[in-house]
Design an enzyme around this catalytic site. Sequence first.
Site, PDB file in Angstrom:
ATOM      1  N   GLY A  20      37.129  34.266  48.939  1.00 56.13           N
ATOM      2  CA  GLY A  20      37.977  35.462  48.910  1.00 56.13           C
ATOM      3  C   GLY A  20      37.153  36.735  49.017  1.00 56.13           C
ATOM      4  N   ALA A  21      36.148  36.711  49.914  1.00 55.54           N
ATOM      5  CA  ALA A  21      35.248  37.865  50.029  1.00 55.54           C
ATOM      6  C   ALA A  21      35.756  38.889  51.032  1.00 55.54           C
ATOM      7  CB  ALA A  21      33.851  37.387  50.428  1.00 55.54           C
ATOM      8  N   GLY A  24      38.967  43.191  47.984  1.00 58.57           N
ATOM      9  CA  GLY A  24      38.994  43.329  46.523  1.00 58.57           C
ATOM     10  C   GLY A  24      37.682  43.010  45.830  1.00 58.57           C
ATOM     11  N   ILE A  25      37.800  42.287  44.737  1.00 59.93           N
ATOM     12  CA  ILE A  25      36.655  42.009  43.869  1.00 59.93           C
ATOM     13  C   ILE A  25      35.647  41.089  44.568  1.00 59.93           C
ATOM     14  CG2 ILE A  25      36.052  40.850  41.695  1.00 59.93           C
ATOM     15  CD1 ILE A  25      38.987  41.956  40.793  1.00 59.93           C
ATOM     16  N   GLY A  26      36.150  40.165  45.372  1.00 58.34           N
ATOM     17  CA  GLY A  26      35.261  39.257  46.090  1.00 58.34           C
ATOM     18  C   GLY A  26      34.414  40.004  47.104  1.00 58.34           C
ATOM     19  N   SER A 144      41.134  35.383  34.183  1.00 56.92           N
ATOM     20  CA  SER A 144      41.940  36.590  33.991  1.00 56.92           C
ATOM     21  C   SER A 144      42.392  36.687  32.538  1.00 56.92           C
ATOM     22  CB  SER A 144      43.183  36.513  34.890  1.00 56.92           C
ATOM     23  OG  SER A 144      44.112  37.519  34.532  1.00 56.92           O
ATOM     24  N   TYR A 171      50.952  31.853  37.070  1.00 55.29           N
ATOM     25  CA  TYR A 171      49.661  32.495  37.352  1.00 55.29           C
ATOM     26  C   TYR A 171      48.727  32.300  36.150  1.00 55.29           C
ATOM     27  CZ  TYR A 171      46.151  36.148  38.126  1.00 55.29           C
ATOM     28  OH  TYR A 171      44.957  36.836  38.269  1.00 55.29           O
TER      29      TYR A 171
END
Length: 330
Positions: A20-21, A24-26, A144, A171
């Site tokens: 997930g790069a 966002g955070i990735g 999370s 989630y």
Amino acid sequence: MGWTTAHVPDQSGRTALVTGASAGIGFETARVLAARGAHVVLACRDTGRGRAAAERIDGSTEVVPLDLASLASVRRAAGLVRERYRRLDLLVNNAGVMFPSYRRTEDGFEAHLGVNHLGHFALTGLLLDLMTSVPGSRVVTVASLAHRVGFGRLDEVAARSSTGRRSMTAYGRSKLANLLFARELQHRLAVAGAATVSVAAHPGLSPTALWHGDPPALARPVAAAGMRWLAQPVEAAALPSLRAAVDPAVHGGAYLGPSERFGGRGAPEATRSSRAARSGAERRRLWTLSEELTGVRYVCEPAVLEAPASAAETSSAPAVVVCPVTGARA
Ligand SMILES: NC(=O)c1ccc[n+]([C@@H]2O[C@H](COP(=O)([O-])OP(=O)(O)OC[C@H]3O[C@@H](n4cnc5c(N)ncnc54)[C@H](OP(=O)(O)O)[C@@H]3O)[C@@H](O)[C@H]2O)c1
């Protein structure tokens, strides 16, 4: 002054894979690792977005297609990585979905559990033997604060359910699974005497595309209020993952998150998880279930009889055979 990117040691000669790069955070995690000299494999669902991300990164990168909602794609991605790399220093299990537009993954798993946990479980198992003899290697799994609302059963029924699409509980369950996985992996790596450690992190709250899903009506105002009071920019939200990945003072089994405003923001420090996330019996159950559902079995040899990790676990947990991890084969 807390831990910042200025504390990231030189990463030259190291290879990191971040799921997930593309955003966002990735993306931020990959960007900083590459800027500090690592070669970073951006494992992305959409390779066009992955390539666009790579162009914005100053450093050595490669994009590998990975859709965690498809075990076939996970196997292909692991195969590509294994063809191209003989060792991996860092694996950052970052990608995630919340309130996605689909109910189930390609393999019929509930979408949150399938993407956030089962896809990463399979990917890690298929890559782990590239890491276990690499000094300083780490698997970082991004959880999370929401793991605390992961009520209910983490079992076959939950995994096959199709009712979780707009459910914070679903989630939360997937994020609880991330934490249980990270801890059980650390336990197995330690028993095996592997060079790799497993660490978990959470970013607090950050206004990324994760929040662009399709939430239940009640969640919208709560999320908006939370964002105003608790959230931090994505650069700060990536710090717990980065510290978990590179700080030599962080040990296997640690869980890092922001230190202020109930864990929503602030410098990354060791933090606490819920009681459910610390249950040895639950993490062993999840491991067995994940192996059954993904068909990825972490190879174990030779088996050793392992005493339960703490007195708290002895009452409910039977004596279990825990096997050193030496890699995995589907
Ligand atoms: N932001 C927060 O407030 C927050 C809070 C707690 C935890 N987290 C966790 O932080 C992690 C990163 O989230 P974020 O906030 O950075 O969200 P984001 O901006 O939406 O990024 C999520 C990343 O995951 C990728 N992804 C989604 N589904 C995928 C799939 N099936 N296969 C492969 N990649 C997939 C996305 O790819 P595309 O670009 O193709 O969509 C994107 O690169 C997640 O694990 C999330 O649960 C975030």
